[in-house]
Write a protein that holds these residues in place. Structure first.
Motif, PDB file in Angstrom:
ATOM      1  N   SER A 107       0.822  -1.208   0.000  1.00 15.89           N
ATOM      2  CA  SER A 107       0.000   0.000   0.000  1.00 15.89           C
ATOM      3  C   SER A 107       0.859   1.262   0.000  1.00 15.89           C
ATOM      4  CB  SER A 107      -0.921  -0.010   1.226  1.00 15.89           C
ATOM      5  OG  SER A 107      -0.177  -0.129   2.422  1.00 15.89           O
ATOM      6  N   SER A 108       0.236   2.369  -0.428  1.00 22.48           N
ATOM      7  CA  SER A 108       0.847   3.710  -0.355  1.00 22.48           C
ATOM      8  C   SER A 108       2.205   3.777  -1.033  1.00 22.48           C
ATOM      9  CB  SER A 108       0.959   4.156   1.110  1.00 22.48           C
ATOM     10  OG  SER A 108      -0.296   4.151   1.742  1.00 22.48           O
ATOM     11  N   CYS A 109       2.291   3.241  -2.228  1.00 27.00           N
ATOM     12  CA  CYS A 109       3.550   3.244  -2.971  1.00 27.00           C
ATOM     13  C   CYS A 109       3.460   4.029  -4.286  1.00 27.00           C
ATOM     14  CB  CYS A 109       3.995   1.812  -3.264  1.00 27.00           C
ATOM     15  SG  CYS A 109       4.468   0.866  -1.787  1.00 27.00           S
ATOM     16  N   GLY A 110       2.313   4.630  -4.574  1.00 23.08           N
ATOM     17  CA  GLY A 110       2.159   5.395  -5.814  1.00 23.08           C
ATOM     18  C   GLY A 110       2.162   4.552  -7.068  1.00 23.08           C
ATOM     19  N   ILE A 111       1.803   3.282  -6.966  1.00 19.41           N
ATOM     20  CA  ILE A 111       1.834   2.355  -8.106  1.00 19.41           C
ATOM     21  C   ILE A 111       0.585   2.545  -8.959  1.00 19.41           C
ATOM     22  CG2 ILE A 111       1.893  -0.070  -8.776  1.00 19.41           C
ATOM     23  CD1 ILE A 111       3.235  -0.589  -6.012  1.00 19.41           C
ATOM     24  N   ASP A 112       0.766   2.668 -10.298  1.00 21.26           N
ATOM     25  CA  ASP A 112      -0.381   2.881 -11.177  1.00 21.26           C
ATOM     26  C   ASP A 112      -0.817   1.627 -11.917  1.00 21.26           C
ATOM     27  OD1 ASP A 112       1.653   2.640 -13.028  1.00 21.26           O
ATOM     28  OD2 ASP A 112       1.575   4.718 -13.706  1.00 21.26           O
ATOM     29  N   SER A 113       0.005   0.572 -11.902  1.00 22.12           N
ATOM     30  CA  SER A 113      -0.402  -0.664 -12.592  1.00 22.12           C
ATOM     31  C   SER A 113       0.481  -1.829 -12.169  1.00 22.12           C
ATOM     32  CB  SER A 113      -0.300  -0.489 -14.115  1.00 22.12           C
ATOM     33  OG  SER A 113       1.052  -0.281 -14.507  1.00 22.12           O
ATOM     34  N   PHE A 114      -0.069  -3.034 -12.326  1.00 22.70           N
ATOM     35  CA  PHE A 114       0.677  -4.270 -12.134  1.00 22.70           C
ATOM     36  C   PHE A 114       0.545  -5.105 -13.403  1.00 22.70           C
ATOM     37  CE2 PHE A 114      -0.147  -3.260  -7.643  1.00 22.70           C
ATOM     38  CZ  PHE A 114       1.111  -3.462  -7.105  1.00 22.70           C
ATOM     39  N   LEU A 115       1.577  -5.877 -13.702  1.00 20.41           N
ATOM     40  CA  LEU A 115       1.499  -6.812 -14.815  1.00 20.41           C
ATOM     41  C   LEU A 115       0.587  -7.976 -14.439  1.00 20.41           C
ATOM     42  CD1 LEU A 115       5.292  -6.916 -15.719  1.00 20.41           C
ATOM     43  CD2 LEU A 115       3.501  -5.657 -16.930  1.00 20.41           C
ATOM     44  N   TRP A 116      -0.033  -8.589 -15.432  1.00 20.00           N
ATOM     45  CA  TRP A 116      -0.965  -9.688 -15.192  1.00 20.00           C
ATOM     46  C   TRP A 116      -0.293 -10.846 -14.459  1.00 20.00           C
ATOM     47  CZ3 TRP A 116      -1.673 -14.829 -16.896  1.00 20.00           C
ATOM     48  CH2 TRP A 116      -2.943 -15.361 -16.642  1.00 20.00           C
ATOM     49  N   LYS A 117       0.991 -11.051 -14.747  1.00 19.97           N
ATOM     50  CA  LYS A 117       1.698 -12.186 -14.142  1.00 19.97           C
ATOM     51  C   LYS A 117       2.438 -11.815 -12.852  1.00 19.97           C
ATOM     52  CE  LYS A 117       4.109 -13.080 -17.799  1.00 19.97           C
ATOM     53  NZ  LYS A 117       5.103 -13.703 -18.707  1.00 19.97           N
ATOM     54  N   SER A 118       2.269 -10.582 -12.363  1.00 18.91           N
ATOM     55  CA  SER A 118       3.020 -10.138 -11.180  1.00 18.91           C
ATOM     56  C   SER A 118       2.831 -11.052  -9.983  1.00 18.91           C
ATOM     57  CB  SER A 118       2.606  -8.713 -10.799  1.00 18.91           C
ATOM     58  OG  SER A 118       2.935  -7.792 -11.811  1.00 18.91           O
ATOM     59  N   PHE A 119       1.591 -11.503  -9.753  1.00 17.42           N
ATOM     60  CA  PHE A 119       1.291 -12.306  -8.571  1.00 17.42           C
ATOM     61  C   PHE A 119       0.983 -13.766  -8.912  1.00 17.42           C
ATOM     62  CE2 PHE A 119      -0.435  -7.949  -7.891  1.00 17.42           C
ATOM     63  CZ  PHE A 119       0.493  -7.521  -6.950  1.00 17.42           C
ATOM     64  N   GLY A 120       1.359 -14.197 -10.094  1.00 17.82           N
ATOM     65  CA  GLY A 120       0.963 -15.512 -10.590  1.00 17.82           C
ATOM     66  C   GLY A 120       1.449 -16.688  -9.786  1.00 17.82           C
ATOM     67  N   ASN A 121       2.567 -16.527  -9.060  1.00 18.33           N
ATOM     68  CA  ASN A 121       3.126 -17.647  -8.301  1.00 18.33           C
ATOM     69  C   ASN A 121       2.653 -17.701  -6.854  1.00 18.33           C
ATOM     70  OD1 ASN A 121       4.607 -18.181 -10.611  1.00 18.33           O
ATOM     71  ND2 ASN A 121       6.450 -18.720  -9.474  1.00 18.33           N
ATOM     72  N   LEU A 122       1.817 -16.742  -6.453  1.00 21.38           N
ATOM     73  CA  LEU A 122       1.414 -16.661  -5.052  1.00 21.38           C
ATOM     74  C   LEU A 122       0.165 -17.494  -4.810  1.00 21.38           C
ATOM     75  CD1 LEU A 122       2.032 -12.840  -4.450  1.00 21.38           C
ATOM     76  CD2 LEU A 122       3.632 -14.757  -4.271  1.00 21.38           C
ATOM     77  N   LYS A 123       0.309 -18.782  -4.936  1.00 18.80           N
ATOM     78  CA  LYS A 123      -0.842 -19.691  -4.910  1.00 18.80           C
ATOM     79  C   LYS A 123      -1.459 -19.830  -3.523  1.00 18.80           C
ATOM     80  CE  LYS A 123       0.989 -22.346  -8.810  1.00 18.80           C
ATOM     81  NZ  LYS A 123       0.146 -21.601  -9.766  1.00 18.80           N
ATOM     82  N   GLU A 124      -0.766 -19.398  -2.461  1.00 21.33           N
ATOM     83  CA  GLU A 124      -1.319 -19.484  -1.114  1.00 21.33           C
ATOM     84  C   GLU A 124      -1.672 -18.111  -0.550  1.00 21.33           C
ATOM     85  OE1 GLU A 124       0.869 -21.916   1.600  1.00 21.33           O
ATOM     86  OE2 GLU A 124       1.315 -23.461   0.108  1.00 21.33           O
ATOM     87  N   LEU A 125      -1.590 -17.066  -1.382  1.00 21.23           N
ATOM     88  CA  LEU A 125      -1.870 -15.708  -0.909  1.00 21.23           C
ATOM     89  C   LEU A 125      -3.343 -15.564  -0.536  1.00 21.23           C
ATOM     90  CD1 LEU A 125      -0.353 -12.987  -0.533  1.00 21.23           C
ATOM     91  CD2 LEU A 125      -1.398 -12.263  -2.701  1.00 21.23           C
ATOM     92  N   ARG A 126      -3.598 -15.087   0.696  1.00 17.11           N
ATOM     93  CA  ARG A 126      -4.970 -14.897   1.180  1.00 17.11           C
ATOM     94  C   ARG A 126      -5.317 -13.414   1.341  1.00 17.11           C
ATOM     95  NH1 ARG A 126      -5.514 -16.028   5.966  1.00 17.11           N
ATOM     96  NH2 ARG A 126      -3.374 -16.442   6.617  1.00 17.11           N
ATOM     97  N   HIS A 127      -4.358 -12.608   1.783  1.00 24.41           N
ATOM     98  CA  HIS A 127      -4.602 -11.185   2.014  1.00 24.41           C
ATOM     99  C   HIS A 127      -3.696 -10.355   1.100  1.00 24.41           C
ATOM    100  CE1 HIS A 127      -6.660 -11.189   6.205  1.00 24.41           C
ATOM    101  NE2 HIS A 127      -6.914 -12.315   5.567  1.00 24.41           N
ATOM    102  N   LEU A 128      -4.295  -9.452   0.337  1.00 25.08           N
ATOM    103  CA  LEU A 128      -3.531  -8.564  -0.549  1.00 25.08           C
ATOM    104  C   LEU A 128      -3.994  -7.133  -0.311  1.00 25.08           C
ATOM    105  CD1 LEU A 128      -1.539  -8.042  -2.858  1.00 25.08           C
ATOM    106  CD2 LEU A 128      -3.405  -8.544  -4.471  1.00 25.08           C
ATOM    107  N   THR A 129      -3.078  -6.275   0.141  1.00 24.13           N
ATOM    108  CA  THR A 129      -3.395  -4.874   0.418  1.00 24.13           C
ATOM    109  C   THR A 129      -2.670  -3.985  -0.579  1.00 24.13           C
ATOM    110  OG1 THR A 129      -3.625  -5.348   2.783  1.00 24.13           O
ATOM    111  CG2 THR A 129      -3.345  -3.041   2.155  1.00 24.13           C
ATOM    112  N   LEU A 130      -3.469  -3.262  -1.381  1.00 25.43           N
ATOM    113  CA  LEU A 130      -2.924  -2.364  -2.412  1.00 25.43           C
ATOM    114  C   LEU A 130      -3.512  -0.963  -2.272  1.00 25.43           C
ATOM    115  CD1 LEU A 130      -3.223  -4.818  -5.461  1.00 25.43           C
ATOM    116  CD2 LEU A 130      -1.156  -4.278  -4.165  1.00 25.43           C
ATOM    117  N   SER A 131      -3.978  -0.617  -1.100  1.00 27.98           N
ATOM    118  CA  SER A 131      -4.621   0.676  -0.879  1.00 27.98           C
ATOM    119  C   SER A 131      -3.622   1.826  -1.018  1.00 27.98           C
ATOM    120  CB  SER A 131      -5.254   0.715   0.508  1.00 27.98           C
ATOM    121  OG  SER A 131      -4.261   0.511   1.513  1.00 27.98           O
ATOM    122  N   GLY A 132      -4.177   3.014  -1.275  1.00 25.04           N
ATOM    123  CA  GLY A 132      -3.336   4.208  -1.310  1.00 25.04           C
ATOM    124  C   GLY A 132      -2.403   4.295  -2.495  1.00 25.04           C
TER     125      GLY A 132
END
Length: 595
Positions: A470-495
């Protein structure tokens, strides 16, 4: 069954289920307890009658609740307790009579409560800690709480019973104005814990009373103050020497005394302790000792000028070290070496400025698992900062400026938690987290990212469960950015400044259940994205985004309306508007559909 009837201004006990086990009847108006007050509740185990204005207790008042194990009578102006009033409660284990005007423990008449484990008679008017002889028969008795009474003197006769009632007793005497203890009053007494905080009004009284405690064997002793308002100046460097006559394993000492410059022996009588907690201690000129069996050392607000690395080195038994909230900025001038059992280091909140972290500072600590260096000034990493620290499981650097971040952490195969929040890092190295295959939590908000660094940044984090960017000024992510995170439950991208979330449809995020996209620039989400959101998603935060509520986005708005069960903070999911105030999507679209 549980009933909470607190603060109802009731003057009677209403009909309750016969299987009731818990009854909170505090802050009502009972005036007196008589035989027919309680319905028959043979299963009742907890009864709270705090501040019910009870003045009288009849002899058979508790006959219908005789199996109660915890009775709380705090704050009742009880005028008299008869011989049979409390003795009916043969199963009673905990009795709380705080602030009832009690003058003596003998006045309680509880000589038949032989299952009693805890007696709390704090904040009363006791002038003596004399313990009734019948407590010898209470084989399970563990805690005697006498806090905040008017005990000024402890005589040898007052403690005689303590020699006979076992070795696992906790005695709490804090906030009593003790000015004298008979020498030998605690001779050959073994206690689990003795709390003497805010009992000694001066350094001189502290010195005399500690000397009088000679011969005491206690697991944990607590001395000093609760807060930092008291500041006592002493010219006597030996005011703690009485501790040498006390055998203890753990000591908590909120010191607050301010000593003049010059060497002092503050730690001398703690040489055999296994756990030491010193708060606000003047350690700058302290003569350090080689502790014999120390396991935990906690130092807070100690006005150190540097981390005492040389003095702490070679403490072969030390397992946990905390040095925090130092008054002045501190530095490392020596290495901290040869601590083979050390598992936990917390040197947070010290305004620390460190060049060359970390294995050169922490040498020969093969079992180190937890390292917290957060809330400091600046730390500069070496290329392989954690070489030799392969057992690390937790690393915390949040709100500390980190420099030279193109470092290698591949050896940290066991690392499970990494916090680099708000560390002013510019991430340019996309393989920075390479090798961290066991990482479960990664927090990197408030930092900066360049180029396509997200393309491979999370490739190795196949067991990651919680990710905060969060709060990093990011305007976009690639489609494959999180592709390997098969056990990810919580994702915070606010701000951030995201306008699209197509990356969420990656099948690799199938386990995602919680996603925070609040405070971005999302005006709409395409239908195909909505249809391919992770199936396990139960919390979806879109609050404070400029949502387009025009008819062209009716599918998206309808999706929001029909998924209120997962939309977090839906009252802050706002329509984009040119007016100064935005209105909630739910309200606006509801009005629109009915117009």
């Amino acid at each position: 069954m549980r009933y909470v009837c607190a603060g109802k201004n009731l003057s009677y006990i209403p009909a309750l289920h016969p299987k009731t086990e818990y009854l909170d009847f505090s802050f009502n108006n009972l005036a007196s307890l008589h035989q027919n007050l309680f319905p028959k509740l043979v299963d009742l185990q907890f009864l709270d009658l705090t501040r019910c204005r009870i003045q009288h207790i009849a002899g058979n008042a508790f006959n219908n609740v005789r199996n109660v194990r915890t009775l709380v009578l705090t704050g009742n102006p009880i005028e008299h307790i008869g011989n049979k009033d409390l003795n009916t409660l043969h199963e009673l284990q905990k009795l709380v009579l705080v602030d009832t005007g009690l003058l003596s423990i003998e006045d309680l008449h509880i000589n038949y409560l032989n299952k009693l484990q805890e007696l709390n008679v704090g904040a009363n008017q006791l002038l003596s800690m004399q313990i009734p002889s019948y407590l010898i028969n209470f084989t399970d008795f563990r805690i005697l709480d006498l806090h905040a009474n008017n005990i000024t003197v402890i005589r040898a006769d007052d403690t005689a019973v303590l020699r006979q009632i076992g070795k696992n007793i906790t005695v709490i005497l804090n906030r009593n104005p003790i000015i004298h203890i008979d020498p030998g009053a605690f001779q050959n007494i073994t206690l689990r814990k003795l709390d003497l905080r805010e009992t000694f009004i001066s350094t001189e009284v502290t010195k005399d009373c500690l000397n009088a405690l000679s011969g005491l064997n206690v697991g944990n002793i607590l001395i000093g103050h609760f807060g930092r308002k008291h500041k006592i100046l002493t010219l006597d460097f030996y005011f703690l020497q009485g501790l040498c006559g006390i055998k203890f394993q753990e000591i908590y000492f909120h010191i607050v005394e301010r000593t003049p410059t010059g060497k002092n022996n503050l730690l001398l009588c703690m040489i055999n302790a296994t756990k030491i907690s010193l708060i606000d201690g003047e350690l700058k000129d302290t003569e350090w000792v080689q502790f014999k069996q120390i396991k935990e050392l906690y130092l807070a607000g100690s006005r150190l000028e540097n981390i005492p690395s040389r003095q702490l080195s070679n403490q072969y038994t030390l397992q946990k070290l905390t040095i925090t909230e130092n008054i002045h900025p501190v530095a490392f001038f020596d290495l901290m070496i040869n601590m083979p059992l050390l598992q936990y280091i917390d040197i947070s909140k010290n305004q620390l400025l460190l060049r060359g972290c970390c294995h050169t500072i922490f040498k020969f600590m093969p079992k180190l698992q937890h390292l917290n260096m957060s809330l400091n000034s600046e730390i500069q990493f070496l290329y392989k900062p954690f070489q030799g620290l392969d057992s690390l499981q937790v690393l915390d650097f949040h709100h500390t400026k980190l420099k030279s971040v193109n470092f290698n952490m591949e050896n940290l195969k066991d690392l499970m938690y990494l916090d680099m929040s708000y560390s002013r890092i510019i991430f340019t190295h996309e393989f920075i987290f390479k090798g961290l295959g066991n990482l479960r939590v990664l927090k990197i908000p408030g930092n900066y990212f360049q180029g396509d660094v997200f393309l491979h940044m999370f490739v190795d984090l196949k067991r990651l469960e919680i990710l905060d960017i969060s709060s990093c000024g990011i305007d976009s992510f690639l489609w494959k950015s999180f592709g390997n995170l098969k056990e990810l439950r919580h994702l915070t991208l606010s701000g951030n400044t995201l306008t699209a979330i197509d990356f969420v449809t990656n099948p690799g995020l199938a386990a995602l259940s919680w996603m925070d996209l609040s405070q971005n620039q999302i005006s709409h989400i395409a239908v195909h994205v909505l249809h391919n959101l992770p199936k396990n998603l139960t919390t979806f935060d879109l609050s404070n985004n400029p949502i387009d509520c025009s008819c062209s986005q009716s599918d998206f708005i309808m999706w929001i309306m029909t998924h209120k069960n997962i939309i977090k903070n839906h009252h802050n999911v706002l329509c984009k508007t040119s007016s100064p105030e935005s209105s909630p999507v739910m309200k606006t679209f509801g009005n629109f559909t009915h117009s």
